[in-house]
Design a protein around this motif. Sequence first.
Motif, PDB file in Angstrom:
ATOM      1  N   LEU A 106       0.882  -1.174   0.000  1.00 15.54           N
ATOM      2  CA  LEU A 106       0.000   0.000   0.000  1.00 15.54           C
ATOM      3  C   LEU A 106       0.917   1.220   0.000  1.00 15.54           C
ATOM      4  N   SER A 107       0.836   2.005  -1.072  1.00 14.31           N
ATOM      5  CA  SER A 107       1.768   3.121  -1.239  1.00 14.31           C
ATOM      6  C   SER A 107       1.027   4.439  -1.396  1.00 14.31           C
ATOM      7  N   ALA A 108       1.653   5.501  -0.895  1.00 12.43           N
ATOM      8  CA  ALA A 108       1.165   6.844  -1.192  1.00 12.43           C
ATOM      9  C   ALA A 108       1.267   7.069  -2.694  1.00 12.43           C
ATOM     10  N   ASN A 109       0.356   7.851  -3.268  1.00 11.86           N
ATOM     11  CA  ASN A 109       0.506   8.223  -4.680  1.00 11.86           C
ATOM     12  C   ASN A 109       1.308   9.522  -4.776  1.00 11.86           C
ATOM     13  N   LEU A 366      18.675  23.502  -9.533  1.00 13.33           N
ATOM     14  CA  LEU A 366      18.331  22.701 -10.705  1.00 13.33           C
ATOM     15  C   LEU A 366      16.849  22.890 -11.022  1.00 13.33           C
ATOM     16  N   VAL A 367      16.544  22.974 -12.298  1.00 12.36           N
ATOM     17  CA  VAL A 367      15.146  23.143 -12.726  1.00 12.36           C
ATOM     18  C   VAL A 367      14.855  22.109 -13.802  1.00 12.36           C
ATOM     19  N   LEU A 368      13.610  21.616 -13.812  1.00 11.86           N
ATOM     20  CA  LEU A 368      13.266  20.544 -14.740  1.00 11.86           C
ATOM     21  C   LEU A 368      11.788  20.660 -15.114  1.00 11.86           C
ATOM     22  N   HIS A 369      11.460  20.296 -16.338  1.00 10.14           N
ATOM     23  CA  HIS A 369      10.063  20.200 -16.747  1.00 10.14           C
ATOM     24  C   HIS A 369       9.684  18.713 -16.705  1.00 10.14           C
ATOM     25  N   PRO A 370       9.085  18.256 -15.602  1.00  8.69           N
ATOM     26  CA  PRO A 370       8.892  16.814 -15.399  1.00  8.69           C
ATOM     27  C   PRO A 370       8.093  16.114 -16.502  1.00  8.69           C
ATOM     28  N   ALA A 371       7.034  16.776 -17.032  1.00 16.35           N
ATOM     29  CA  ALA A 371       6.144  16.086 -17.980  1.00 16.35           C
ATOM     30  C   ALA A 371       6.889  15.620 -19.229  1.00 16.35           C
ATOM     31  N   THR A 372       7.894  16.393 -19.681  1.00 16.89           N
ATOM     32  CA  THR A 372       8.597  16.009 -20.912  1.00 16.89           C
ATOM     33  C   THR A 372       9.908  15.275 -20.625  1.00 16.89           C
ATOM     34  N   THR A 373      10.213  15.041 -19.336  1.00 16.73           N
ATOM     35  CA  THR A 373      11.477  14.372 -19.020  1.00 16.73           C
ATOM     36  C   THR A 373      11.210  13.086 -18.238  1.00 16.73           C
ATOM     37  N   ILE A 374      11.221  13.168 -16.897  1.00 17.80           N
ATOM     38  CA  ILE A 374      11.063  11.976 -16.054  1.00 17.80           C
ATOM     39  C   ILE A 374       9.750  11.248 -16.379  1.00 17.80           C
ATOM     40  N   TYR A 375       8.699  12.012 -16.707  1.00 21.25           N
ATOM     41  CA  TYR A 375       7.370  11.400 -16.880  1.00 21.25           C
ATOM     42  C   TYR A 375       6.951  11.309 -18.343  1.00 21.25           C
ATOM     43  N   GLN A 376       7.919  11.358 -19.263  1.00 19.45           N
ATOM     44  CA  GLN A 376       7.527  11.345 -20.679  1.00 19.45           C
ATOM     45  C   GLN A 376       6.961   9.999 -21.120  1.00 19.45           C
ATOM     46  N   TYR A 378       4.807   8.380 -19.477  1.00 17.90           N
ATOM     47  CA  TYR A 378       3.440   8.306 -18.980  1.00 17.90           C
ATOM     48  C   TYR A 378       2.476   8.956 -19.981  1.00 17.90           C
ATOM     49  N   THR A 379       1.230   8.457 -20.013  1.00 17.99           N
ATOM     50  CA  THR A 379       0.193   9.158 -20.773  1.00 17.99           C
ATOM     51  C   THR A 379      -0.225  10.392 -19.970  1.00 17.99           C
ATOM     52  N   GLU A 380      -0.916  11.307 -20.638  1.00 20.45           N
ATOM     53  CA  GLU A 380      -1.308  12.531 -19.944  1.00 20.45           C
ATOM     54  C   GLU A 380      -2.198  12.201 -18.733  1.00 20.45           C
ATOM     55  N   GLU A 381      -3.042  11.199 -18.919  1.00 17.66           N
ATOM     56  CA  GLU A 381      -3.937  10.792 -17.833  1.00 17.66           C
ATOM     57  C   GLU A 381      -3.131  10.278 -16.629  1.00 17.66           C
ATOM     58  N   GLU A 382      -2.120   9.433 -16.924  1.00 19.95           N
ATOM     59  CA  GLU A 382      -1.274   8.899 -15.844  1.00 19.95           C
ATOM     60  C   GLU A 382      -0.503  10.025 -15.153  1.00 19.95           C
ATOM     61  N   ARG A 383      -0.045  10.989 -15.957  1.00 21.34           N
ATOM     62  CA  ARG A 383       0.697  12.119 -15.373  1.00 21.34           C
ATOM     63  C   ARG A 383      -0.193  12.914 -14.434  1.00 21.34           C
ATOM     64  N   ASN A 384      -1.424  13.176 -14.874  1.00 18.23           N
ATOM     65  CA  ASN A 384      -2.334  13.924 -14.012  1.00 18.23           C
ATOM     66  C   ASN A 384      -2.613  13.163 -12.726  1.00 18.23           C
ATOM     67  N   ALA A 385      -2.689  11.839 -12.828  1.00 18.10           N
ATOM     68  CA  ALA A 385      -2.972  11.019 -11.645  1.00 18.10           C
ATOM     69  C   ALA A 385      -1.855  11.132 -10.604  1.00 18.10           C
ATOM     70  N   VAL A 386      -0.609  11.308 -11.051  1.00 16.97           N
ATOM     71  CA  VAL A 386       0.478  11.457 -10.071  1.00 16.97           C
ATOM     72  C   VAL A 386       0.797  12.928  -9.787  1.00 16.97           C
ATOM     73  N   GLY A 387      -0.022  13.815 -10.341  1.00 20.60           N
ATOM     74  CA  GLY A 387       0.132  15.243 -10.033  1.00 20.60           C
ATOM     75  C   GLY A 387       1.170  15.948 -10.887  1.00 20.60           C
ATOM     76  N   VAL A 388       1.553  15.318 -12.021  1.00 15.94           N
ATOM     77  CA  VAL A 388       2.520  15.973 -12.909  1.00 15.94           C
ATOM     78  C   VAL A 388       1.761  16.603 -14.070  1.00 15.94           C
ATOM     79  N   HIS A 389       1.397  17.883 -13.918  1.00 18.82           N
ATOM     80  CA  HIS A 389       0.642  18.570 -14.961  1.00 18.82           C
ATOM     81  C   HIS A 389       1.609  19.167 -15.977  1.00 18.82           C
ATOM     82  N   ASP A 390       1.074  19.409 -17.175  1.00 16.08           N
ATOM     83  CA  ASP A 390       1.859  19.865 -18.321  1.00 16.08           C
ATOM     84  C   ASP A 390       2.601  21.179 -18.085  1.00 16.08           C
ATOM     85  N   ASP A 391       2.008  22.029 -17.239  1.00 13.84           N
ATOM     86  CA  ASP A 391       2.594  23.360 -17.012  1.00 13.84           C
ATOM     87  C   ASP A 391       3.563  23.361 -15.830  1.00 13.84           C
TER      88      ASP A 391
END
Length: 427
Positions: A106-109, A366-376, A378-391
């Motif tokens: 059982l893990s935190a999201n 250090l600065v990073l845009h997670p959606a296009t790097t670590i979470y690329q 993932y689908t957009e839906e999966e990204r939103n589920a883990v709180g990684v929004h496009d902006d």
Amino acid sequence: MKARTRAIHGGYSDDPVTGATAVPIYQTSAYAYGTAEELADVFAGRAPGDVYTRISNPTTQALEKRLAGLEEGLKGPVTGCIAFSSGMAAITAIMMGLLRSGDEILSANGIFGGTISLFSNTLGRFGVTTTYGNADKADSFEKGINERTKVIFLESIGNPRMNVPDIEGIAEAARAHKIPLVVDNTLTPPPILQAGLLGADLVVFSTSKYVNGHGTAIGGALVDTGNYDWGSGLFPDLRQAALRLGAFAFLGLQRKVIHRDLGGCPAPMNSFLMLQGLETLGPRMELHSDNALRLASALSAHPGVSWVNYPGLASSPYHDRVQRWFGGSAGGVFTFSLGTRQRAMAFVNALLLAKNMTNIGDAKTLVLHPATTIYQEYTEEERNAVGVHDDMLRVSVGIEDADDILDDFIQAIAAATAAGAALKEAK
Ligand SMILES: *Cc1c(COP(=O)(O)O)cnc(C)c1O
């Protein structure tokens, strides 16, 4: 001694032969013994000693003692900490040491993407399932426990969700079900948080981040806090081991079987780098936290910024937990938005001081845009589920002068906003 002193003096005192105060780097794979009987005794555990660096090494041992002291892990004949080649190796070893096919985590999201992939993909292949839940409130999170749940996993601050889970409440629920609670304390290492004091049974670190502090080596560690009674717990093999090893059952099984078999040992040189990082961990965490609070506050008040998510801000719903559990310091990581993905990318491109790279906990910002790097992946839906929004932009605030970091951000926001305006005009 207080944590800041333990971070400097714990686990090692001057070399008895040379007087060297720095821990020597024992760059060796294995260790010779005078007689066949001596080596046989060490192998059998009848005498102390090192045989092979995959299992133990004196430089790494000094690091393990110091980290065990910092988290006030188990004390006794066995060190309360085991160091690993990476944070992922440490989390893998914990899960391989506890779980069997059919068991559930059982893990935190909203936690570290690599950990989600380990749980869902890699461990999933071996019949382990993982349920993710919002860990902000213990009573709703607790509903995720079922008869197959054998581990509960939290991050002290979710990376990248930036939430502070109800660690204390969840520890209580875990104790009631005899399920061990593992807390990943990478973002708030001591002296900010000793997770064992909030009820964590095992504490895990990516030492690549704040412990190292300078982006020079990858490493990880686990600490057994002694809170979980392996002798009466959920795990038959550990109950068995506790008959011989008592409180050290889990550490013994790791050292003699799991860690030995998986082979995720650190290089002695890297253990030295972690030891060096530890000496300044206390004052660095203060600087990271102070700079992050200053930057996050300034960005919150900036008209070009849509939102800032930093648990240390007075406006954060987690501010109270930061005061109570973290002594008011929330570390150096936060997320923020300039409203659109285009502006996020333009902001990164306009930075002059801050580096565009993955990793956190470096002395440098250090600065990073997670959606296009670590979470690329993932689908957009999966990204939103883990709180990684496009902006969303993630910042790991360094220990440079706060004025210089702020100046860099302000000019990059202006450049990103101007680029956005020019783009609109062109359309
Ligand atoms: C980086 C990180 C890890 C993984 O550690 P590595 O040393 O990169 O393997 C695990 N948890 C958190 C919170 C992290 O930030």
